[in-house]
Design a protein around this motif. Sequence first.
Motif, short mmCIF file in Angstrom:
data_model
loop_
_atom_site.label_atom_id
_atom_site.label_comp_id
_atom_site.label_asym_id
_atom_site.label_seq_id
_atom_site.Cartn_x
_atom_site.Cartn_y
_atom_site.Cartn_z
N LEU A 196 -33.66 -18.46 -15.69
CA LEU A 196 -32.85 -17.99 -14.55
C LEU A 196 -32.15 -16.69 -14.92
O LEU A 196 -31.59 -16.57 -16.03
N ASN A 197 -32.15 -15.74 -14.00
CA ASN A 197 -31.55 -14.44 -14.27
C ASN A 197 -30.72 -13.99 -13.07
O ASN A 197 -30.96 -14.39 -11.93
N GLY A 198 -29.77 -13.09 -13.35
CA GLY A 198 -28.92 -12.55 -12.29
C GLY A 198 -28.12 -13.65 -11.64
O GLY A 198 -27.49 -14.46 -12.32
N THR A 199 -28.15 -13.70 -10.31
CA THR A 199 -27.33 -14.67 -9.59
C THR A 199 -28.01 -16.03 -9.42
O THR A 199 -27.43 -16.93 -8.81
N ALA A 200 -29.22 -16.20 -9.97
CA ALA A 200 -29.95 -17.46 -9.77
C ALA A 200 -29.30 -18.60 -10.55
O ALA A 200 -28.90 -18.43 -11.70
N LYS A 201 -29.20 -19.75 -9.89
CA LYS A 201 -28.74 -20.94 -10.58
C LYS A 201 -29.39 -22.16 -9.93
O LYS A 201 -29.91 -22.08 -8.81
N VAL A 202 -29.33 -23.28 -10.63
CA VAL A 202 -29.90 -24.51 -10.09
C VAL A 202 -28.77 -25.40 -9.61
O VAL A 202 -27.78 -25.61 -10.31
#
Length: 254
Positions: free
Chosen positions: A51-57
């Motif tokens: 996951l990079n930048g603003t990505a989240k789970v």
Amino acid sequence: MRSSRIARGGLLASALLSILAGVHAGGALAADGDALSYRPIDAGYTQSLALNGTAKVSSERGENRVIELTNGSYKQAGSAWSTQQVDLTDSFETSFKAHLHHGKPGADGVAFLAQGAGPRALGGWGGGLGYRGIRQSVAVEFDTYQNTPDPSSNHLAVVLGGNPDKHSATAESSIPLFGKPFQARVRYDADGHNLKVYVRSLTAGATEELLLDQTVDLAKGAGTGNGWIGFTAATGEVTARQDIYDWTVDAPLS
Ligand SMILES: [Ca+2]
């Protein structure tokens, strides 16, 4: 060759960790050798997703985990890649659901990519859709905001070289990409270098429609036969929450 790779079960099992959901024994891909089906979001995602930048789970859809690529703030860009690399010289199929929401209307959309830049790849915000600048890539964009080069604010496109200002192919979406969840299916036939993209509304009784049917060599576009697949998304002066879930990959292992 593919069969022999598959036969090395012990090595593959350890490499797959918990992302392996089961052996895909049927379907069109089986005729071309056994393929493996896995779901990068749903199990062991701290190892199966980069996951990079603003990505989240998150887990906002009940038990189902969701990749939230952008959260509705301005000028965001996020990317999420399966850490399991894919043999881009071979055929594969992937399907996922997307929910682009929380704006009136929202921007900028999401893209599915096959890329050779690596698991940290992340491009520009806004009309860059989170992939602008990822040169070693082939993108399928689901674009909800009409920038100058775009045909509409509800289109799909195939884009090479990380340049969203130049589309190799475009199609008006048959369903609204923004507001309601939809399912997409991407099918790559390596022998014919053919990429097909289908979308379907999640409304009961909705049928799947083929929107893009394009000749493109994914390995050439990614600059490698052994690449990464996943998603990018971005916001700009207009925003949205942009989620991906129920992501399944059927592919020979690389
Ligand atoms: Ca756009």
